[in-house]
Design a protein around this motif. Structure first.
Motif, short mmCIF file in Angstrom:
data_model
loop_
_atom_site.label_atom_id
_atom_site.label_comp_id
_atom_site.label_asym_id
_atom_site.label_seq_id
_atom_site.Cartn_x
_atom_site.Cartn_y
_atom_site.Cartn_z
N ILE A 103 0.77 -1.15 -0.08
CA ILE A 103 0.01 0.09 0.22
C ILE A 103 0.96 1.19 0.13
O ILE A 103 0.58 2.25 -0.80
CB ILE A 103 -0.86 -0.10 1.22
N GLY A 104 1.91 1.05 0.61
CA GLY A 104 2.88 2.54 0.79
C GLY A 104 3.58 2.56 -0.50
O GLY A 104 3.86 3.81 -0.70
N THR A 105 3.74 1.43 -1.18
CA THR A 105 4.66 1.88 -2.35
C THR A 105 3.63 2.06 -3.62
O THR A 105 3.90 2.05 -4.80
CB THR A 105 5.50 0.69 -2.61
N GLY A 106 2.22 2.10 -3.33
CA GLY A 106 1.41 2.41 -4.41
C GLY A 106 0.66 1.21 -5.23
O GLY A 106 0.47 1.45 -6.48
N HIS A 107 0.48 -0.03 -4.48
CA HIS A 107 -0.04 -1.07 -5.26
C HIS A 107 -0.99 -1.74 -4.25
O HIS A 107 -1.01 -2.66 -3.59
CB HIS A 107 1.13 -2.26 -5.00
N PRO A 108 -2.15 -0.72 -4.16
CA PRO A 108 -3.34 -1.18 -3.42
C PRO A 108 -4.01 -2.69 -3.55
O PRO A 108 -4.53 -3.19 -2.75
CB PRO A 108 -4.41 -0.07 -3.30
N GLY A 109 -4.10 -2.74 -5.04
CA GLY A 109 -4.65 -3.95 -5.60
C GLY A 109 -4.13 -5.24 -5.10
O GLY A 109 -4.52 -6.18 -4.79
N GLY A 110 -2.47 -5.04 -5.32
CA GLY A 110 -1.65 -6.29 -4.63
C GLY A 110 -1.78 -6.52 -3.28
O GLY A 110 -1.86 -7.72 -2.80
N LEU A 137 -4.49 -5.90 -1.52
CA LEU A 137 -5.71 -6.42 -1.20
C LEU A 137 -5.65 -8.04 -1.47
O LEU A 137 -6.17 -8.87 -0.74
CB LEU A 137 -6.73 -5.94 -2.00
N ALA A 138 -4.84 -8.39 -2.64
CA ALA A 138 -4.86 -9.77 -2.86
C ALA A 138 -4.07 -10.50 -1.93
O ALA A 138 -4.77 -11.54 -1.60
CB ALA A 138 -4.18 -9.77 -4.20
N VAL A 139 -2.87 -9.87 -1.31
CA VAL A 139 -2.15 -10.66 -0.31
C VAL A 139 -3.14 -10.71 0.87
O VAL A 139 -3.04 -11.85 1.73
CB VAL A 139 -0.96 -9.60 0.03
N ALA A 140 -3.79 -9.61 1.49
CA ALA A 140 -4.53 -9.60 2.53
C ALA A 140 -5.83 -10.78 2.44
O ALA A 140 -5.78 -11.57 3.38
CB ALA A 140 -5.09 -8.47 2.97
N ILE A 141 -6.25 -11.05 1.39
CA ILE A 141 -7.34 -11.83 1.23
C ILE A 141 -6.74 -13.19 1.09
O ILE A 141 -7.24 -14.36 1.61
CB ILE A 141 -8.16 -11.73 -0.23
N ALA A 142 -5.73 -13.60 0.47
CA ALA A 142 -4.76 -14.70 0.29
C ALA A 142 -4.39 -15.14 1.60
O ALA A 142 -4.54 -16.17 2.19
CB ALA A 142 -3.89 -14.80 -0.52
N ALA A 143 -3.91 -14.44 2.64
CA ALA A 143 -3.77 -14.56 3.89
C ALA A 143 -4.89 -14.92 4.75
O ALA A 143 -4.75 -15.90 5.54
CB ALA A 143 -3.07 -13.67 4.53
N GLY A 144 -5.87 -14.27 4.60
CA GLY A 144 -7.07 -14.50 5.63
C GLY A 144 -7.54 -16.01 5.00
O GLY A 144 -8.16 -16.73 5.92
#
Length: 52
Positions: A20-27, A29-36
């Motif tokens: 998110i800090g580097t400007g990749h909010p879609g990625g 979100l994908a990491v957070a969903i995959a982790a969950g």
């Protein structure tokens, strides 16, 4: 298992935050969903093993 689970969630949360800090909010979100989803499946499998 809870220690490993906590560490994995912490690492993936940090990775999502960096994305998110580097400007990749879609990625992020994908990491957070995959982790969950991964943690959910791991817990469901451990519950299933406990019920046997």
């Amino acid at each position: 298992m809870q220690t490993i689970t906590s560490r994995v969630l912490l690492i993936l949360g940090l990775l999502a935050g960096l994305m998110i800090g580097t400007g990749h909010p879609g990625g992020a979100l994908a990491v957070a969903i995959a982790a969950g989803a991964g943690i959910w499946m791991a817990r469901a499998d451990s519950v299933r093993r406990d019920l046997r």
